[in-house]
Write an enzyme that holds these catalytic residues in place. Sequence first.
Site, PDB file in Angstrom:
ATOM      1  CE  LYS A 165     -20.250   1.717  -3.031  1.00  0.00           C
ATOM      2  NZ  LYS A 165     -20.301   2.697  -1.706  1.00  0.00           N
ATOM      3  CB  SER A 178       1.766   6.760  13.054  1.00  0.00           C
ATOM      4  OG  SER A 178       1.810   6.457  11.600  1.00  0.00           O
TER       5      SER A 178
END
Length: 309
Positions: free
Chosen positions: A176, A124
Amino acid sequence: MDTDPDMVLRATSLRRQLLFWRGGAVAFFVLACIVAIACARGGGWTGQKPHLAHLKLAGVIGANEQDNVDAIQKAADDATVKGLLLEVNSPGGAVTGGEVLHDAVAAFARRKPVVVSMGSVAASAGYMVSVPANRIFANRSTLTGSIGVILQSPDVSQLLDRVGVHVDELVSGPMKGQPSVVQPLSPQGREMLQGVITDLYGFFVTVVADGRHMPVERVRQLADGRPYTGQQALGLGLVDQIGSMADARQWLLKTAHLPTDAPVTDIGPEAARLNWRHWITGLLSAVPGGEILLKESSALDGAVAIWKL
């Protein structure tokens, strides 16, 4: 002579404490002198002799890797450093940390040769950091690849409902509060976050394609998140050679046109931590009362005991 057992034990304890603090004072004085000498020499011990720099990246890559970035940049600017031996033993970590390290390694590779030696795992973000190198060595059993991005967000809202806890969440806009630990992820929030992941994934694919000189579509075929062994990665073009750290070092020495006995200097915060431990251990073992300090530190910190073994 006072033969009261309590008095004898107290006197022995006081002498031991005195020896402890005297040994500690001497050790830290000598250590301060060593640090002063190292600073006067610019923090290194190789002088002006051409050498290689060795940076070890071990463990999870954090979001703030500035210390390692600074070490790479300093080595790139040092005329006596002729190449970088990058040892990677990391399962990955923060995308931002992988990105800044990748860019630092790429900048170094544009000026001087870089070789990567993969340990048991370089996956990764650990693979992201490796791809700008001029050559990548891996062990047959190394786990690498795992090209992709993951974002996880726990949702404990059902657990809270069971215990009778309700959380009101006020937000300035529908996105949000996404994701939220106390509210389920909405379809719109899932779509928004998937867009973020897709963008970061595209960046990852691009840097692999650039670093390995492969078509983007070919990288996408390989980049479904799966890990590869070093042997598999070699056949897929994700690494260049099966070999050890010693093999990587020999390749770099030859590429940098250095003799086989050219020194290799450790850089970065990991090297600094190891140097401090070596210095402190050596100093404390050589001064009166030092063995007490070593025993105390062993009892307090199992990691130090394992390192000393």
